[in-house]
Design a protein around this motif. Structure first.
Motif, PDB file in Angstrom:
ATOM      1  N   ARG A  94      18.166  -4.139  75.058  1.00 47.14           N
ATOM      2  CA  ARG A  94      17.343  -4.779  74.035  1.00 47.14           C
ATOM      3  C   ARG A  94      18.251  -5.454  72.994  1.00 47.14           C
ATOM      4  NH1 ARG A  94      12.700  -4.003  71.893  1.00 47.14           N
ATOM      5  NH2 ARG A  94      13.577  -3.137  69.968  1.00 47.14           N
ATOM      6  N   VAL A 101      13.487  -1.405  77.821  1.00 40.96           N
ATOM      7  CA  VAL A 101      12.362  -0.475  77.894  1.00 40.96           C
ATOM      8  C   VAL A 101      11.178  -1.123  78.604  1.00 40.96           C
ATOM      9  CG1 VAL A 101      13.034   0.736  75.798  1.00 40.96           C
ATOM     10  CG2 VAL A 101      11.446  -1.186  75.655  1.00 40.96           C
ATOM     11  N   THR A 102      10.299  -0.285  79.093  1.00 44.16           N
ATOM     12  CA  THR A 102       9.032  -0.717  79.647  1.00 44.16           C
ATOM     13  C   THR A 102       8.022   0.396  79.463  1.00 44.16           C
ATOM     14  OG1 THR A 102       7.873  -1.530  81.615  1.00 44.16           O
ATOM     15  CG2 THR A 102       9.556   0.157  81.964  1.00 44.16           C
ATOM     16  N   CYS A 163       4.312  -0.444  74.260  1.00 41.32           N
ATOM     17  CA  CYS A 163       4.881   0.903  74.395  1.00 41.32           C
ATOM     18  C   CYS A 163       5.657   1.230  73.120  1.00 41.32           C
ATOM     19  CB  CYS A 163       5.772   1.017  75.634  1.00 41.32           C
ATOM     20  SG  CYS A 163       7.276   0.051  75.594  1.00 41.32           S
ATOM     21  N   GLY A 165       8.568   2.409  72.588  1.00 40.89           N
ATOM     22  CA  GLY A 165       9.987   2.081  72.582  1.00 40.89           C
ATOM     23  C   GLY A 165      10.284   0.640  72.249  1.00 40.89           C
TER      24      GLY A 165
END
Length: 636
Positions: A94, A101-102, A163, A165
């Motif tokens: 990121r 992330v996912t 999400c 994250g």
């Protein structure tokens, strides 16, 4: 096709009739939905009408009371049964440097739905009609949540987060090139141009929708999955990883004829896991055949890339630098494929066939409440090439140059080969100006003014355009093996997990074998999609990720040389006569015949070699760097 059609002993480089076609044109193709097992059941999926919602409850009592219904599964049922999430770690960081992330993805949505069409429940019944009808009786209570479908809006403060994250919905980000050197090139440039481009989202529509049939192998704990897929090994590994108590050796994946894929039939889909789980639970064969409207909702989409691009040129039209800022909408779940396409695969060919010394790419993968993106119809390369070609046209207008001439001034020259582009990709060969000249001649480029004048007299408008294209074709990322066996009866058997989708891979394999072994083509047997047979030697083989699976040029020559070296020690019969393609020529897929019994070892069979073949693309140089396929298109 008649057996008297002459193929010639030569494979590659000579025109032959495709060996796949006789069965297909005679109506003898073997597609998954053609199969029907004893005791077979059917499954249908209930899909979310909401782009973003919380699942409060799933009431299956009405569906279970309907005639012929055997079971209803929800996401909570699968989690309780130990079925794992099918999410895979994102392979890029990121912007804050933390891992990508996912949102967690389940075979059936659990607690939340994140896009319209996400499967929420599955109904198994004795007939397809009964299963479809019963879906209407499954009552799901949703709490509608705010959603966002545009990637740029998804990055703004306050946008609904997919999400925890990623509160900004950024799954991953990459930068390529030299930003400082690019900025300096723009400062000294005589001309600069900029374009804003949207590569729109595209939805898949193969002739044959996805089909999955799962059944237990009698007398064992093995499950057999037959489906329309480009990547049987990936499906095998995914099902083994998702369902409790399974190893890859206990999953056999078979693929027959495939009615089109173009990338959208790569890898594991949620429905594959649900069908396999239902078969294990009910201990009966379970089949799912997607309806076309389902494919628009539930099969991976392609592209959806928004870009601002700039090009700097000197006074003579030589490109000095390229700068691109792109936002990729990867959908509700950031799969590795969805992220790698805009962040790596497309950038590899951004400079195309042009000698552009400096680039600065800033690329961001963003989640939204849409169907996840995957490999479909080009997978990153069309988007990247389109950006560069649009910039070339903008620069030609700015400098009042013929667009073909501007391109010519920037083409990589043959004497520059091997050429390393700013993404460190090596082109081993290429005569791009020659290809450009051929395209212009075929289009009668210089005769355009006369054609336009004639059209004007008739009150018609006429325009023209030219573009070049460079395609990354395998390179140093994806490899596959072809195993060659010489059998006692004189048959040359080639086995690979590459998977035909109508592009003639079996014919290409047979042509190479004819060249090397000097036998008639009716002595060649090609087996594809044989994931189970290759489990021990290639546990993570990529199969055919896209539409091409064979190497050409330097890699082609090296592979053929390897086969020839091995052939010199084999006992395969040879023939000096020309051959014809007869109906006995085999292009065997995963379920074309019953499972072959173990053959007693005896003198004669020789395992020749495992020739490495670039899966999903054509060509790699002898330096294990990607050769590229180029083309010029001109129309007027």
């Amino acid at each position: 096709m008649s057996a008297s059609v002459q193929a010639g002993r030569y494979g590659s480089g000579h025109t032959v009739r495709r060996i796949e076609d006789p069965a297909l044109v005679a109506g003898q193709g073997q597609y998954t939905d053609d199969l029907s097992r004893t005791g077979q059941t059917h499954i249908a999926f209930l899909r979310s009408p909401y782009a973003h919602a919380r699942i409060l409850s799933v009431d299956a009592s009405g569906a279970l009371a309907m005639p012929g219904v055997l079971a209803v599964f929800s996401g909570a049922d699968l989690v309780q049964a130990g079925v794992k999430s099918i999410s895979v770690p994102v392979p890029f960081p990121r912007p804050d440097g933390k891992p990508g992330v996912t949102a967690p993805r389940y075979a059936l949505a659990h607690e939340l739905v994140r896009y319209v069409g996400e499967a929420v429940a599955a109904v198994v019944a004795e007939t397809r009609e009964a299963a479809t009808n019963a879906c209407d009786s499954v009552m799901v209570d949703y709490e509608d949540l705010p959603c966002v479908v545009d990637a740029i809006q998804a990055m703004r403060p306050g946008a609904p987060a997919l999400c925890p994250g990623a509160p900004d919905n950024i799954a991953a980000e990459m930068r390529h090139g030299d930003a400082a050197a690019t900025a300096e090139a723009f400062k000294r440039a005589a001309h600069t141009v900029a374009v804003d481009i949207v590569n729109q989202r595209v939805a898949p529509s193969p002739i044959e929708p996805r089909v999955v049939l799962a059944e237990l192998e009698p007398g064992s704990a093995r499950i057999v999955i037959t489906l329309s897929s480009q990547m049987p090994t990936s499906v095998r590994d995914g099902i083994a990883g998702a369902l409790p108590g399974l190893t890859p050796q206990q999953v056999r994946v078979r693929v027959g004829d495939v009615g089109g894929g173009f990338g959208m039939k790569t890898g594991l889909y949620p429905e594959d896991v649900v069908v396999a789980h239902a078969a294990r639970t009910l201990k009966r064969p379970v089949k799912w055949c997607s309806q076309r409207i389902e494919e628009f909702q539930a099969s991976t989409h392609g592209r959806d890339l928004t870009s601002h691009a700039e090009m700097a040129l000197d006074a003579n039209g030589k490109v000095l630098a390229l700068r691109v800022r792109s936002i990729a909408n990867v959908g509700a779940y950031a799969t590795p494929t969805a992220v790698v396409i805009p962040l790596m695969v497309g950038p590899w060919v951004t400079t195309s066939v042009y000698d552009i010394p400096t680039i600065a790419l800033h690329l961001t993968a963003v989640m939204s409440n849409t169907m996840p993106i995957g490999a479909y119809r080009g997978a990153g390369r069309p988007e990247a090439i389109y950006i560069t070609e649009r910039l070339m046209d903008a620069a030609a207008r700015e400098m009042k140059l013929d667009p073909a001439e501007l391109r010519r001034r920037n083409l990589i020259r043959p004497e520059q080969m091997p050429y390393t582009n700013p993404m460190a990709q090596v082109y081993d060969c290429g005569e791009f100006e020659k290809i450009l000249d051929q395209g212009l001649a075929l289009a009668d480029w210089n005769g355009f003014d006369a054609r336009r004048a004639e059209s004007t007299k008739r009150g018609k408008l006429r325009g023209r355009g030219v573009s070049t294209f460079l395609e990354w074709t395998g390179g140093n990322a994806l490899t596959e093996q072809v195993t060659v066996n010489v059998l006692p009866e004189g048959i040359i058997e080639l086995t690979s997990a590459t998977q035909a989708m109508g592009q003639g891979i079996a014919t290409s394999y047979a042509q190479l074998a004819v060249d090397v072994f000097g036998v008639s083509i009716d002595r060649i047997r090609v087996l594809q999609g044989a994931a189970a047979r290759r489990c021990k030697s290639r546990p993570s083989a990529p199969s055919s990720m896209r539409s091409r699976s064979l190497p050409t040029r330097s890699k082609h020559r090296r592979t053929t040389s390897n086969i020839a070296t091995a052939a010199s020690t084999s006992s395969a019969p040879t023939s000096a006569s020309a051959c014809s393609i007869s109906p006995s020529v085999k292009a065997i897929h995963g379920f074309a015949s019953k499972p072959r019994p173990a053959r007693a070892r005896r003198a004669g069979p020789t395992r020749v070699m495992s020739a490495r073949s670039r899966s999903t693309r054509r060509a790699a140089s002898s330096r294990s760097s990607p050769t590229h396929r180029s083309a010029t298109s001109a129309a007027s």
